[in-house]
Design an enzyme around this catalytic site. Sequence first.
Site, PDB file in Angstrom:
ATOM      1  N   LYS A 152      -8.669 -22.586  21.812  1.00 35.18           N
ATOM      2  CA  LYS A 152      -8.725 -22.466  22.519  1.00 35.18           C
ATOM      3  C   LYS A 152      -9.641 -24.107  23.015  1.00 35.18           C
ATOM      4  O   LYS A 152      -8.736 -25.112  23.791  1.00 35.18           O
ATOM      5  CB  LYS A 152      -9.554 -21.903  22.923  1.00 35.18           C
ATOM      6  N   GLU A 178     -21.421 -23.262  23.908  1.00 34.35           N
ATOM      7  CA  GLU A 178     -20.282 -23.217  22.578  1.00 34.35           C
ATOM      8  C   GLU A 178     -21.396 -23.869  21.248  1.00 34.35           C
ATOM      9  O   GLU A 178     -22.367 -24.739  21.643  1.00 34.35           O
ATOM     10  CB  GLU A 178     -19.141 -24.155  23.062  1.00 34.35           C
ATOM     11  N   ARG A 179     -20.233 -24.777  20.207  1.00 35.38           N
ATOM     12  CA  ARG A 179     -20.925 -25.845  19.033  1.00 35.38           C
ATOM     13  C   ARG A 179     -21.320 -27.035  19.457  1.00 35.38           C
ATOM     14  O   ARG A 179     -20.241 -27.094  19.771  1.00 35.38           O
ATOM     15  CB  ARG A 179     -19.879 -25.199  18.098  1.00 35.38           C
TER      16      ARG A 179
END
Length: 455
Positions: A152, A178-179
Amino acid sequence: MKIGKIITINDISVEIILSSNDIKIGDILEVEGNNKYVFEVVEINNISATCISLYSTRGLQKGSIVIKKNDGLEVEYSDKILGRVFDSYGDVIDGLPFESEKKVKVSHNTVSLKEVKVENDPLWTGIKVIDFFAPLQKGFKMGLLGGAGVGKTVLIKELIHNIYASSNSNAVFVGAGERSREGRELYDDMKSSNLLDKMTMVYGQMGDNPVSRSKSVATGLRMAEYLRDEKGQDVLIFIDNIYRFIQAKAEISTDLKELLIENGYPANMAGEVSDIEERINSTDKGSITSFQAIYIPADDLTDDAVQTVMSYMDGQIVLDRKIAELGLYPAINVFKSTSKLIDKDKIGERHFSLVERVLANLTRYEELEEIIAVLGIEELSEEDKLVFYRSRKLRNYFSQPMFVAEAFTNIKGVFVDVEDVLNDVENILNGKYDNIDESKFRYIGKCDGQEWNKG
């Protein structure tokens, strides 16, 4: 102005006994003499108010005096947002000097019905499988669905690269839960591609508290609205990941002891999502087109949160682990990927009929695979053999080398015009390349110009 004293402290929320009535929901408060403790008012009773903490409550003490700071969260509303990285509360976090020009509140009314513009031009991405099966239109909301590790974020980075390399519009990237590593990678990639000054980044990362993760989307949207309404641009906003936004809201609801529904989602989930989605629209001034990565828990497309988000989408691009396992990227499932633009009146008779023909061939291919597994390929009719081999070539053809993955694949990225895609697909279906091995179609751009297609 003094508002009251803290009487209860939880992980995310605090309760304040009020000494002033000059307070409303959405106000920003802080501890007197210590601006590292900042709160947003979410509930007001007769004598107390419940607030959520924008940062950690660690070290906060009962009895602390609370004062009013602002009427609401504010973000930069000028050209100075371009090329910069902000946190969920509109503060610069890229370590470079910053001087604010104009600030506005994050909260904003949705576009009125008479302002919404429905008819817009297509937005071609240069990615074959998207432009063919799920084409975009300016102002569309597209869901990007997939489980963990199917590509993604890489696809989002490629879309940012392609669309900005081919247009002058700016982008907003929102990292919601997210990371941090991926955020840094994107920043470095955009900088090395000389695209950083064309975009704004807003991060409420995985390590932040849930309030930060939930606010990042609205902050990014406010900046996108500036580019649309004040600069008259066709803006792209990428949200990675809208599911994490819902997760963050669920964590806040749990801490506030609010009612949760099945799977632990907040009871007001539909309202929270609509507040975001209804701000993403086209007007006569410009448009906001959104790509929203949607994490699929346990690869279950029927999950309540996924279905709530998908109800607002104009199309979806579904990434499939089975296709990724074949080594074909982008690993897009063409049967589940859709777009409202797939209509004869919008994309033309030729494009529409080719999509139907390809889907029919690929459907038959899946049936033939089961027959071959039992009886062998020799038992197929000549017509079925042609369908089988041409479908494999089509499947390979829709893989594509990506610009943002060049360092990992050592294959130069390509941008493919949609007319070339239509010509190639038509030629494959009509048998022009029947004598070419299927492996030659993996990770190429257009067929024209390939070594095996010269002369």
